[in-house]
Design a protein around this motif. Structure first.
Motif, PDB file in Angstrom:
ATOM      1  N   CYS A  13       0.791  -1.220   0.000  1.00 39.41           N
ATOM      2  CA  CYS A  13       0.000   0.000   0.000  1.00 39.41           C
ATOM      3  C   CYS A  13       0.821   1.267   0.000  1.00 39.41           C
ATOM      4  O   CYS A  13       0.270   2.347  -0.182  1.00 39.41           O
ATOM      5  N   ARG A  63      -3.812  -6.431  -4.784  1.00 39.98           N
ATOM      6  CA  ARG A  63      -2.889  -5.802  -5.727  1.00 39.98           C
ATOM      7  C   ARG A  63      -2.604  -6.787  -6.847  1.00 39.98           C
ATOM      8  O   ARG A  63      -2.007  -7.830  -6.611  1.00 39.98           O
ATOM      9  N   GLU A 175     -10.787  11.791  -2.310  1.00 41.09           N
ATOM     10  CA  GLU A 175      -9.573  11.205  -2.868  1.00 41.09           C
ATOM     11  C   GLU A 175      -8.395  11.676  -2.021  1.00 41.09           C
ATOM     12  O   GLU A 175      -8.515  12.639  -1.254  1.00 41.09           O
ATOM     13  N   THR A 190      -5.518   7.367  -4.408  1.00 42.42           N
ATOM     14  CA  THR A 190      -6.691   6.497  -4.402  1.00 42.42           C
ATOM     15  C   THR A 190      -7.951   7.291  -4.104  1.00 42.42           C
ATOM     16  O   THR A 190      -7.908   8.425  -3.629  1.00 42.42           O
ATOM     17  N   THR A 191      -9.063   6.631  -4.370  1.00 43.04           N
ATOM     18  CA  THR A 191     -10.363   7.173  -3.999  1.00 43.04           C
ATOM     19  C   THR A 191     -10.620   6.963  -2.513  1.00 43.04           C
ATOM     20  O   THR A 191      -9.940   6.179  -1.848  1.00 43.04           O
ATOM     21  N   HIS A 207     -10.935   1.952  -1.170  1.00 40.66           N
ATOM     22  CA  HIS A 207      -9.986   2.862  -1.803  1.00 40.66           C
ATOM     23  C   HIS A 207      -9.382   2.164  -3.018  1.00 40.66           C
ATOM     24  O   HIS A 207      -8.881   1.041  -2.895  1.00 40.66           O
ATOM     25  N   GLN A 208      -9.416   2.821  -4.184  1.00 42.26           N
ATOM     26  CA  GLN A 208      -8.871   2.224  -5.399  1.00 42.26           C
ATOM     27  C   GLN A 208      -8.030   3.249  -6.151  1.00 42.26           C
ATOM     28  O   GLN A 208      -8.292   4.455  -6.092  1.00 42.26           O
ATOM     29  N   ASN A 209      -7.027   2.761  -6.878  1.00 38.81           N
ATOM     30  CA  ASN A 209      -6.237   3.664  -7.689  1.00 38.81           C
ATOM     31  C   ASN A 209      -6.879   3.852  -9.064  1.00 38.81           C
ATOM     32  O   ASN A 209      -7.866   3.180  -9.413  1.00 38.81           O
ATOM     33  N   LYS A 210      -6.340   4.747  -9.839  1.00 41.14           N
ATOM     34  CA  LYS A 210      -6.926   5.091 -11.127  1.00 41.14           C
ATOM     35  C   LYS A 210      -6.825   3.939 -12.114  1.00 41.14           C
ATOM     36  O   LYS A 210      -7.717   3.719 -12.933  1.00 41.14           O
ATOM     37  N   LYS A 215      -6.572  -2.193  -4.832  1.00 45.69           N
ATOM     38  CA  LYS A 215      -7.765  -1.917  -4.038  1.00 45.69           C
ATOM     39  C   LYS A 215      -7.472  -2.220  -2.585  1.00 45.69           C
ATOM     40  O   LYS A 215      -6.994  -3.307  -2.248  1.00 45.69           O
TER      41      LYS A 215
END
Length: 224
Positions: A13, A63, A175, A190-191, A207-210, A215
């Motif tokens: 992370c 991941r 974010e 991340t969100t 929470h996720q990245n673009k 996640k």
């Protein structure tokens, strides 16, 4: 925010952590206008924190094709923590830790920052912050208020880290970006989504990245 547990945190992370004081810095005068940090904390239910006796949650990271998880039981009024993973169960008081427990506490702080970062804004000391209006958020590219939280180079497990949080008109974090000490660009953005209410605490559970290959999420949340 090198033992095995710390390496695992950094590889999954990439979020630094601070050794927080967990002390309230709210105003002693009701007439004093709240700071933006206090407004963010309150928007996420901070006024209800004083009633919380126990908090259970499982921290999960997906991941690419890998999955990692560990669970926590936290008694904040006693500052007692229990960590449960596939390999270990470790219980300790945060004010009295041996070397093994301190390694575990690094994971606890990391996971707690993801779960309760809005509250860290009033718990923590040793940082400077600045506010910029109408900044394009890194994932949605929506215009939001950006608050930069820059920790000093002395305190905590990973001093010198910086966080940029992006809040909406209601002071809810949507974010964020993490910038490790010594870096110029974000190491991870991340969100903050999947908000749910737990006895008045407004918690982002996902929470996720673009790119969609990372996640981080919470399950088994229980608040007493």
């Amino acid at each position: 925010m090198k033992q095995l547990i710390l390496l695992l945190i950094l590889s999954t992370c990439v979020i630094g952590c601070k050794n927080d004081s967990e002390k309230t810095k709210t105003s002693t005068s009701s007439a004093k206008e709240l700071s933006i940090l206090e407004k963010i904390a309150n928007a996420h239910g901070y006024k209800n924190w004083k009633n919380i006796k126990k908090l259970n949650y499982t921290f999960n990271v997906d991941r690419d094709s890998s999955h990692y998880e560990r669970s926590w039981q936290w008694y904040p009024q006693k500052n007692e923590v229990k960590m449960l993973s596939a390999k270990d169960t470790i219980e300790y008081f945060r004010k009295d830790m041996d070397s093994i427990q301190q390694q575990t506490d690094q994971g606890f702080i990391n996971d707690k920052y993801w779960l309760l970062f809005p509250f860290q804004l009033v718990w923590d000391k040793g940082f400077q912050y600045s506010v910029e209006e109408n900044v394009k958020a890194p994932i949605s590219e929506k215009s939001m208020k950006e608050i930069t939280i820059a920790y000093d180079h002395q305190d905590g497990y990973t001093p010198g880290d910086t966080y940029k949080i992006y809040v909406d008109k209601d002071f809810i974090i949507r974010e964020w970006s993490y910038i490790a000490s010594g870096s110029q660009e974000p190491n991870l953005s991340t969100t903050w989504e999947g908000y749910q209410d737990f006895k008045g605490l407004k918690i982002a559970t996902s929470h996720q990245n673009k790119e969609g290959n990372f996640k981080l999420y919470f399950t088994n949340i229980k608040v007493e």
